[in-house]
Scaffold this motif. Structure first.
Motif, PDB file in Angstrom:
ATOM      1  N   SER A  96       0.847  -1.176   0.000  1.00 13.41           N
ATOM      2  CA  SER A  96       0.000   0.000   0.000  1.00 13.41           C
ATOM      3  C   SER A  96       0.888   1.233   0.000  1.00 13.41           C
ATOM      4  O   SER A  96       1.901   1.289   0.693  1.00 13.41           O
ATOM      5  CB  SER A  96      -0.888   0.004   1.253  1.00 13.41           C
ATOM      6  OG  SER A  96      -1.588   1.213   1.332  1.00 13.41           O
ATOM      7  N   ASP A  97       0.511   2.219  -0.800  1.00 17.41           N
ATOM      8  CA  ASP A  97       1.279   3.460  -0.808  1.00 17.41           C
ATOM      9  C   ASP A  97       1.092   4.236   0.496  1.00 17.41           C
ATOM     10  O   ASP A  97       1.993   4.905   0.964  1.00 17.41           O
ATOM     11  CB  ASP A  97       0.858   4.352  -1.981  1.00 17.41           C
ATOM     12  CG  ASP A  97       1.301   3.766  -3.305  1.00 17.41           C
ATOM     13  OD1 ASP A  97       2.263   2.971  -3.314  1.00 17.41           O
ATOM     14  OD2 ASP A  97       0.681   4.092  -4.324  1.00 17.41           O
ATOM     15  N   LEU A  98      -0.090   4.136   1.040  1.00 12.35           N
ATOM     16  CA  LEU A  98      -0.390   4.812   2.291  1.00 12.35           C
ATOM     17  C   LEU A  98      -0.435   3.780   3.403  1.00 12.35           C
ATOM     18  O   LEU A  98      -1.359   2.993   3.502  1.00 12.35           O
ATOM     19  CB  LEU A  98      -1.737   5.536   2.207  1.00 12.35           C
ATOM     20  CG  LEU A  98      -1.831   6.592   1.106  1.00 12.35           C
ATOM     21  CD1 LEU A  98      -3.259   7.087   0.988  1.00 12.35           C
ATOM     22  CD2 LEU A  98      -0.898   7.741   1.415  1.00 12.35           C
ATOM     23  N   VAL A  99       0.590   3.790   4.229  1.00 13.94           N
ATOM     24  CA  VAL A  99       0.639   2.855   5.337  1.00 13.94           C
ATOM     25  C   VAL A  99       0.169   3.590   6.577  1.00 13.94           C
ATOM     26  O   VAL A  99       0.816   4.514   7.045  1.00 13.94           O
ATOM     27  CB  VAL A  99       2.072   2.309   5.538  1.00 13.94           C
ATOM     28  CG1 VAL A  99       2.107   1.350   6.702  1.00 13.94           C
ATOM     29  CG2 VAL A  99       2.558   1.648   4.274  1.00 13.94           C
ATOM     30  N   ALA A 100      -0.982   3.189   7.057  1.00 16.76           N
ATOM     31  CA  ALA A 100      -1.529   3.801   8.265  1.00 16.76           C
ATOM     32  C   ALA A 100      -1.310   2.862   9.439  1.00 16.76           C
ATOM     33  O   ALA A 100      -1.513   1.661   9.312  1.00 16.76           O
ATOM     34  CB  ALA A 100      -3.019   4.070   8.090  1.00 16.76           C
ATOM     35  N   PRO A 101      -0.901   3.387  10.563  1.00 22.43           N
ATOM     36  CA  PRO A 101      -0.699   2.512  11.709  1.00 22.43           C
ATOM     37  C   PRO A 101      -2.032   1.931  12.173  1.00 22.43           C
ATOM     38  O   PRO A 101      -3.063   2.591  12.122  1.00 22.43           O
ATOM     39  CB  PRO A 101      -0.091   3.426  12.779  1.00 22.43           C
ATOM     40  CG  PRO A 101      -0.358   4.814  12.331  1.00 22.43           C
ATOM     41  CD  PRO A 101      -0.572   4.776  10.848  1.00 22.43           C
ATOM     42  N   ALA A 102      -1.983   0.695  12.592  1.00 19.42           N
ATOM     43  CA  ALA A 102      -3.181   0.036  13.103  1.00 19.42           C
ATOM     44  C   ALA A 102      -3.574   0.677  14.427  1.00 19.42           C
ATOM     45  O   ALA A 102      -2.744   1.298  15.097  1.00 19.42           O
ATOM     46  CB  ALA A 102      -2.907  -1.448  13.284  1.00 19.42           C
ATOM     47  N   PRO A 103      -4.845   0.539  14.829  1.00 22.03           N
ATOM     48  CA  PRO A 103      -5.273   1.144  16.099  1.00 22.03           C
ATOM     49  C   PRO A 103      -4.398   0.717  17.273  1.00 22.03           C
ATOM     50  O   PRO A 103      -4.094   1.512  18.139  1.00 22.03           O
ATOM     51  CB  PRO A 103      -6.706   0.655  16.262  1.00 22.03           C
ATOM     52  CG  PRO A 103      -7.161   0.276  14.898  1.00 22.03           C
ATOM     53  CD  PRO A 103      -5.935  -0.121  14.142  1.00 22.03           C
ATOM     54  N   ALA A 104      -4.017  -0.544  17.297  1.00 20.17           N
ATOM     55  CA  ALA A 104      -3.156  -1.035  18.371  1.00 20.17           C
ATOM     56  C   ALA A 104      -1.783  -1.346  17.789  1.00 20.17           C
ATOM     57  O   ALA A 104      -1.298  -2.462  17.851  1.00 20.17           O
ATOM     58  CB  ALA A 104      -3.761  -2.266  19.013  1.00 20.17           C
ATOM     59  N   ALA A 105      -1.170  -0.344  17.169  1.00 19.08           N
ATOM     60  CA  ALA A 105       0.122  -0.542  16.509  1.00 19.08           C
ATOM     61  C   ALA A 105       1.187  -0.910  17.534  1.00 19.08           C
ATOM     62  O   ALA A 105       1.219  -0.354  18.632  1.00 19.08           O
ATOM     63  CB  ALA A 105       0.523   0.725  15.774  1.00 19.08           C
ATOM     64  N   PRO A 106       2.068  -1.842  17.170  1.00 21.77           N
ATOM     65  CA  PRO A 106       3.142  -2.204  18.088  1.00 21.77           C
ATOM     66  C   PRO A 106       4.094  -1.021  18.301  1.00 21.77           C
ATOM     67  O   PRO A 106       4.199  -0.139  17.457  1.00 21.77           O
ATOM     68  CB  PRO A 106       3.858  -3.359  17.400  1.00 21.77           C
ATOM     69  CG  PRO A 106       3.166  -3.605  16.124  1.00 21.77           C
ATOM     70  CD  PRO A 106       2.085  -2.602  15.959  1.00 21.77           C
ATOM     71  N   GLN A 107       4.754  -1.035  19.395  1.00 23.33           N
ATOM     72  CA  GLN A 107       5.721  -0.001  19.709  1.00 23.33           C
ATOM     73  C   GLN A 107       6.910  -0.111  18.745  1.00 23.33           C
ATOM     74  O   GLN A 107       7.236  -1.198  18.280  1.00 23.33           O
ATOM     75  CB  GLN A 107       6.214  -0.161  21.148  1.00 23.33           C
ATOM     76  CG  GLN A 107       5.119   0.021  22.182  1.00 23.33           C
ATOM     77  CD  GLN A 107       4.560   1.437  22.162  1.00 23.33           C
ATOM     78  OE1 GLN A 107       5.304   2.398  22.024  1.00 23.33           O
ATOM     79  NE2 GLN A 107       3.251   1.561  22.290  1.00 23.33           N
ATOM     80  N   PRO A 108       7.553   1.015  18.440  1.00 29.00           N
ATOM     81  CA  PRO A 108       8.718   0.971  17.543  1.00 29.00           C
ATOM     82  C   PRO A 108       9.795  -0.002  18.013  1.00 29.00           C
ATOM     83  O   PRO A 108      10.437  -0.651  17.190  1.00 29.00           O
ATOM     84  CB  PRO A 108       9.230   2.408  17.548  1.00 29.00           C
ATOM     85  CG  PRO A 108       8.021   3.225  17.846  1.00 29.00           C
ATOM     86  CD  PRO A 108       7.200   2.384  18.793  1.00 29.00           C
TER      87      PRO A 108
END
Length: 147
Positions: free
Chosen positions: A84-96
């Motif tokens: 995907s060109d637009l990568v949006a973080p998931a609602p519960a995105a993992p920590q960096p």
């Protein structure tokens, strides 16, 4: 009691018959199997890199994603990775930090397979990504200790 079998072994005749007929499933060479495995590790690393780009955009991650995508396409015979060109973080995105840990492990696996198949370009790329993610891990630890 025991009577020896006077006919040819049934096992031997079955194997002879099986050896004479082509198999029903395709066989791949070791090189092809390693290509498939390496492409899988690089594709997984690319996915994690895209997740990291969504949480903390940087030119280094953009360049790494481009190089990873090129190598995956090369290993897959020109087929490009669906991204995907637009990568949006998931609602519960993992920590960096967790993403850097996962990326570091994936880059290590890719490095092992690349070394096994003597693919210098991918081995260098994987080693560079390992170094970058090790630095990212250290940076995240410093941030969490200071915060």
């Amino acid at each position: 009691m025991y009577e020896p079998i006077h006919t040819a072994s049934s096992r031997r005749s079955v194997h002879a018959t099986m050896a004479d007929t082509p198999s029903d499933f395709p066989h791949r060479s070791r090189e092809e199997e390693l290509d498939i495995q390496l492409a899988g590790h690089l594709a997984a690393l690319l996915a994690v890199t895209d997740e990291l780009r969504a949480t903390a955009p940087s030119a280094d991650l953009d360049a790494a994603a481009t190089r990873l995508a090129q190598q995956v396409a090369r290993l897959r015979g020109g087929r490009t990775q669906v991204r995907s060109d637009l990568v949006a973080p998931a609602p519960a995105a993992p920590q960096p930090a967790a993403l850097h840990d996962r990326a570091h492990a994936l880059a290590g696996r890719a490095l092992l397979v690349a070394a096994s198949r003597a693919d210098t370009a991918v081995a260098i790329l994987a080693a560079q990504r390992m170094d970058a993610h090790a630095a990212g891990q250290a940076e995240q630890r410093e941030l969490s200790a200071a915060g």
